[in-house]
Design a protein around this motif. Structure first.
Motif, PDB file in Angstrom:
ATOM      1  N   GLN A  42       0.832  -1.215   0.000  1.00 19.84           N
ATOM      2  CA  GLN A  42       0.000   0.000   0.000  1.00 19.84           C
ATOM      3  C   GLN A  42       0.861   1.257   0.000  1.00 19.84           C
ATOM      4  OE1 GLN A  42      -2.244  -1.050   3.483  1.00 19.84           O
ATOM      5  NE2 GLN A  42      -3.977  -1.852   2.293  1.00 19.84           N
ATOM      6  N   VAL A  43       1.983   1.194   0.713  1.00 19.29           N
ATOM      7  CA  VAL A  43       2.934   2.310   0.664  1.00 19.29           C
ATOM      8  C   VAL A  43       3.447   2.490  -0.762  1.00 19.29           C
ATOM      9  CG1 VAL A  43       5.231   3.082   1.367  1.00 19.29           C
ATOM     10  CG2 VAL A  43       3.645   2.190   3.077  1.00 19.29           C
ATOM     11  N   LYS A  44       3.812   1.378  -1.397  1.00 17.39           N
ATOM     12  CA  LYS A  44       4.318   1.441  -2.772  1.00 17.39           C
ATOM     13  C   LYS A  44       3.278   2.049  -3.717  1.00 17.39           C
ATOM     14  CE  LYS A  44       5.998  -1.447  -6.567  1.00 17.39           C
ATOM     15  NZ  LYS A  44       6.257  -2.843  -7.024  1.00 17.39           N
ATOM     16  N   THR A  82       1.213   6.598  -6.953  1.00 18.67           N
ATOM     17  CA  THR A  82       0.141   7.559  -7.245  1.00 18.67           C
ATOM     18  C   THR A  82       0.622   8.997  -7.052  1.00 18.67           C
ATOM     19  OG1 THR A  82      -1.538   5.962  -6.556  1.00 18.67           O
ATOM     20  CG2 THR A  82      -2.202   8.258  -6.627  1.00 18.67           C
ATOM     21  N   CYS A  83       1.324   9.227  -5.951  1.00 13.00           N
ATOM     22  CA  CYS A  83       1.841  10.577  -5.677  1.00 13.00           C
ATOM     23  C   CYS A  83       2.885  10.988  -6.709  1.00 13.00           C
ATOM     24  CB  CYS A  83       2.433  10.642  -4.269  1.00 13.00           C
ATOM     25  SG  CYS A  83       1.220  10.496  -2.946  1.00 13.00           S
ATOM     26  N   THR A  84       3.726  10.044  -7.105  1.00 17.36           N
ATOM     27  CA  THR A  84       4.750  10.342  -8.109  1.00 17.36           C
ATOM     28  C   THR A  84       4.112  10.744  -9.426  1.00 17.36           C
ATOM     29  OG1 THR A  84       6.330   8.826  -7.094  1.00 17.36           O
ATOM     30  CG2 THR A  84       6.700   9.387  -9.398  1.00 17.36           C
ATOM     31  N   THR A 138       7.707   1.041  12.482  1.00 21.56           N
ATOM     32  CA  THR A 138       8.306   0.089  13.413  1.00 21.56           C
ATOM     33  C   THR A 138       9.372  -0.671  12.618  1.00 21.56           C
ATOM     34  OG1 THR A 138       6.727  -1.631  12.792  1.00 21.56           O
ATOM     35  CG2 THR A 138       6.101  -0.180  14.627  1.00 21.56           C
ATOM     36  N   ASP A 139      10.159  -1.491  13.290  1.00 21.09           N
ATOM     37  CA  ASP A 139      11.169  -2.268  12.560  1.00 21.09           C
ATOM     38  C   ASP A 139      10.514  -3.146  11.493  1.00 21.09           C
ATOM     39  OD1 ASP A 139      13.119  -1.142  14.106  1.00 21.09           O
ATOM     40  OD2 ASP A 139      13.367  -2.885  15.451  1.00 21.09           O
ATOM     41  N   GLU A 140       9.378  -3.743  11.865  1.00 26.19           N
ATOM     42  CA  GLU A 140       8.691  -4.631  10.930  1.00 26.19           C
ATOM     43  C   GLU A 140       8.158  -3.863   9.727  1.00 26.19           C
ATOM     44  OE1 GLU A 140       4.899  -7.752  10.840  1.00 26.19           O
ATOM     45  OE2 GLU A 140       5.507  -6.786  12.712  1.00 26.19           O
ATOM     46  N   LYS A 141       7.519  -2.719   9.981  1.00 29.71           N
ATOM     47  CA  LYS A 141       6.964  -1.926   8.881  1.00 29.71           C
ATOM     48  C   LYS A 141       8.071  -1.335   8.011  1.00 29.71           C
ATOM     49  CE  LYS A 141       2.289  -0.638  10.266  1.00 29.71           C
ATOM     50  NZ  LYS A 141       1.699  -0.958   8.955  1.00 29.71           N
ATOM     51  N   ALA A 142       9.188  -0.964   8.612  1.00 36.21           N
ATOM     52  CA  ALA A 142      10.313  -0.441   7.833  1.00 36.21           C
ATOM     53  C   ALA A 142      10.818  -1.502   6.859  1.00 36.21           C
ATOM     54  CB  ALA A 142      11.425   0.016   8.757  1.00 36.21           C
ATOM     55  N   ALA A 143      10.950  -2.727   7.342  1.00 36.41           N
ATOM     56  CA  ALA A 143      11.433  -3.818   6.482  1.00 36.41           C
ATOM     57  C   ALA A 143      10.443  -4.101   5.364  1.00 36.41           C
ATOM     58  CB  ALA A 143      11.659  -5.071   7.322  1.00 36.41           C
ATOM     59  N   ASP A 144       9.145  -4.087   5.703  1.00 37.11           N
ATOM     60  CA  ASP A 144       8.099  -4.336   4.706  1.00 37.11           C
ATOM     61  C   ASP A 144       8.115  -3.253   3.618  1.00 37.11           C
ATOM     62  OD1 ASP A 144       5.893  -5.526   3.497  1.00 37.11           O
ATOM     63  OD2 ASP A 144       4.443  -4.513   4.795  1.00 37.11           O
ATOM     64  N   ALA A 145       8.246  -1.986   4.020  1.00 40.04           N
ATOM     65  CA  ALA A 145       8.258  -0.869   3.066  1.00 40.04           C
ATOM     66  C   ALA A 145       9.497  -0.925   2.187  1.00 40.04           C
ATOM     67  CB  ALA A 145       8.184   0.460   3.806  1.00 40.04           C
ATOM     68  N   LYS A 146      10.644  -1.207   2.804  1.00 41.00           N
ATOM     69  CA  LYS A 146      11.891  -1.281   2.022  1.00 41.00           C
ATOM     70  C   LYS A 146      11.833  -2.399   0.987  1.00 41.00           C
ATOM     71  CE  LYS A 146      15.171   0.786   5.283  1.00 41.00           C
ATOM     72  NZ  LYS A 146      16.354   0.559   6.149  1.00 41.00           N
ATOM     73  N   ASN A 147      11.240  -3.501   1.371  1.00 36.34           N
ATOM     74  CA  ASN A 147      11.129  -4.617   0.435  1.00 36.34           C
ATOM     75  C   ASN A 147      10.203  -4.251  -0.731  1.00 36.34           C
ATOM     76  OD1 ASN A 147      11.493  -7.487  -0.362  1.00 36.34           O
ATOM     77  ND2 ASN A 147       9.280  -7.563   0.041  1.00 36.34           N
ATOM     78  N   ALA A 148       9.084  -3.596  -0.407  1.00 34.60           N
ATOM     79  CA  ALA A 148       8.129  -3.206  -1.447  1.00 34.60           C
ATOM     80  C   ALA A 148       8.726  -2.169  -2.397  1.00 34.60           C
ATOM     81  CB  ALA A 148       6.851  -2.666  -0.808  1.00 34.60           C
ATOM     82  N   LEU A 149       9.603  -1.323  -1.863  1.00 38.77           N
ATOM     83  CA  LEU A 149      10.178  -0.226  -2.660  1.00 38.77           C
ATOM     84  C   LEU A 149      11.624  -0.514  -3.080  1.00 38.77           C
ATOM     85  CD1 LEU A 149       8.756   2.762  -0.559  1.00 38.77           C
ATOM     86  CD2 LEU A 149       8.026   2.093  -2.846  1.00 38.77           C
TER      87      LEU A 149
END
Length: 560
Positions: free
Chosen positions: A142-144, A149-151, A170-181
């Protein structure tokens, strides 16, 4: 770093965005003079004060705010103009190495256009964008999707994303976002949640700074801020540039139509900002009284010239008789001629009392142009006078000509119009690439009209060998690189034209009005090209904004 502009935009505009903005300012301030600007900010908010503590450009809260959120919601067009003007003034005053522009704060009042509005302002200010996207309500995918969309919205506005901050991690959300992006074309940083600013935690600022610095290394942020960017020229940026250029070397412009409300409203705007000196033709007391009725309070700064002033009329009559001696002009005829406000105003320019003239809000083009042709006359190098419009599109400025004067120009005249229009483009910061328009592209069609344009193109190359020009060419092949790749393959100018020369007055006048009304482009002009002194005509349907732009344009021409 020199003249870098970074815009921090966020669909949330809340705590996570604040941590990013604060951290970016501190990081850039560690490398050079860094200033802050808030395009839209409430006078009651406290965050701007925190940003100024992190910056190092000696600014006050009052100096860095553009407009209030209510004003921005109510009238975005006016707000954009006011924001660009306020930003330009602050940029000139502070002259920082880097300006960090922080977008709208989160609000309990829903504004469906808020993010797009900030993207548009970023382009107005020629800024690259750092996105701040909160991960608290989103997973990585969803972050991706939000970043994508914003881009797209930022790029649609003519802007560029230089980096992405994922906040509230959080550590978990940071890892999830980095993986998605992980395939992001720009740097991505993840920032933990910090309540900032906070009324209850005196250490909130230091916590925000540490959270940012630990996760977004300064050198990486600085490198992203220095990403090359071919900034667009939006209508608001171009209009502001006009006003800034006009103000830089104030000229005196005469306005013959002092009885017209639109004229005195435009005059009040220009005088309030000390952009030009004005001579308004008419009765001072009557004009000031009307201005008071309209709520205008700067008209007293103008000079006023009544048309029955013998101290001015006597030398004016003598000069007019001298200039029109071959036509048998007598003093009696001259006095009668000078009862026409346009003629009277033109003679103020001839006598050196004004540097240029703007008229036409209640007079025809012929009434504005005829006196200029008779007594100001053309430049020695000019074979004719032509009329060009500066067309301000969403992300660039183009020139359309001739749209005002010459009915059916011959090849020689078309070539001269092209060279004049290229000079006009250069005068206003546009690197000219000329397209000689026709219904044929490089020989695809035949007929006398094609022959005319192709002969004119040859003459352009002879008169101005270094001027990029293509013709004959259809509008779509001149405008679109995609179409040019098919219709004019291998031609470097096709698809990149920004000076469009129309084969007749009918074509040019219809085209500029059609484009103006259907695309939302702002048409400034016509600029009357080839005169010894700048005299510019207004459409009788001109808005106050059109008059402001034309007066500023005339003042800039007078500086050349």
């Amino acid at each position: 770093m020199t003249n870098e502009v970074i815009y921090i935009n966020s669909p949330e505009g809340k705590n996570g965005r604040n941590v990013v903005a604060y951290g970016v300012v501190k990081a850039l301030a560690s490398k050079g003079k860094t200033a802050v600007f808030r395009p839209v900010a409430c006078k009651k908010e406290a965050f701007t004060g925190e940003l100024l503590k992190a910056s190092n450009a000696d600014q006050s809260v009052e100096q860095v705010r553009g407009v209030c959120p209510k004003c921005a919601r109510k009238d975005k067009s006016t707000a954009r103009g006011d924001i660009v003007a306020a930003y330009s003034a602050e940029l000139e005053r502070v002259n920082p190495d880097t300006m960090v522009v922080v977008g709208s704060d989160g609000s309990s009042v829903f504004d469906p256009e808020a993010f797009t509005f900030n993207a548009d302002i970023a382009s107005d200010l020629k800024a690259k964008t750092f996105l701040a996207i909160c991960t608290i309500p989103r997973n990585g995918e969803q972050v991706k999707a939000t970043v994508e969309t914003c881009t797209a919205e930022v790029e649609q506005a003519g802007g560029k994303i230089a980096g992405v901050f994922v906040t509230g991690c959080t550590d978990e959300k940071a890892a999830d976002a980095k993986n998605a992006l992980k395939d992001s074309p720009v740097p991505v940083w993840t920032i933990p949640a910090v309540d900032f600013p906070s009324d209850t935690d005196p250490d909130a600022a230091s916590k925000a700074a540490k959270a940012f610095a630990d996760n977004a290394p300064t050198d990486e942020v600085v490198a992203a801020a220095q990403t090359p960017f071919d900034a667009p020229t939006t209508p608001y940026a171009f209009q502001n540039d006009l006003l800034v250029k006009a103000k830089a070397a104030k000229k005196t412009i005469v306005l013959p139509e002092g009885s017209e409300d639109r004229i005195i409203k435009a005059a009040d705007y220009l005088l309030a900002r000390d952009i030009v000196n004005l001579i308004i033709v008419g009765d001072k007391d009557a004009i000031l009284a009307r201005g008071k009725e309209l709520g205008l309070d700067s008209l007293s700064k103008a000079s006023y010239q009544p048309m029955d002033d013998e101290e001015v009329l006597e030398p004016m009559v003598a000069k007019l008789c001298e200039l029109r001696a071959k036509k048998g002009m007598t003093p009696e005829q001259a006095r009668k001629q000078l009862t026409d406000p346009s003629y009277f105003g033109t003679m103020l320019v001839v006598l050196g009392k004004a540097d240029g003239l703007v008229s036409g809000s209640i007079n025809s083009t012929a009434n504005t142009v005829r006196p200029a042709l008779q007594v100001i006359k053309t430049k020695p190098s000019a074979s004719l006078v032509s009329g060009a419009f500066l067309m301000c599109f969403k992300d660039h400025v183009a020139v359309f000509a001739d749209c005002a004067i010459n009915l059916n120009p011959n090849a020689e005249q078309l070539a001269d119009i092209a060279v004049q229009s290229a000079d006009t483009a250069r005068a206003f910061g546009v690197d000219p690439k000329v397209g000689m328009l026709c219904y044929s592209t490089l020989g695809s069609g035949k007929g006398p009209d094609v022959d005319l344009v192709e002969e004119a193109t040859k003459l352009v190359h002879e008169k101005a060998p270094d001027l990029p020009a293509v013709g004959s060419i259809q509008f779509d092949a001149a405008w679109s690189p995609t179409v040019a790749a098919t219709k004019a393959k291998g031609n470097d100018v096709a698809g990149h034209v920004n000076v469009f020369i129309f084969p007749s007055l009918a074509a040019g006048n219809i085209a500029y009005k059609a484009v103006q009304r259907t695309s939302g482009a702002i048409a400034i002009g016509p600029v009357l090209q080839g005169l010894n002194k700048p005299v510019n005509d207004l459409s009788r349907g001109a808005l106050v904004e059109d008059i402001i732009n034309t007066v500023a344009l005339t003042a800039v021409e007078a500086q050349q």
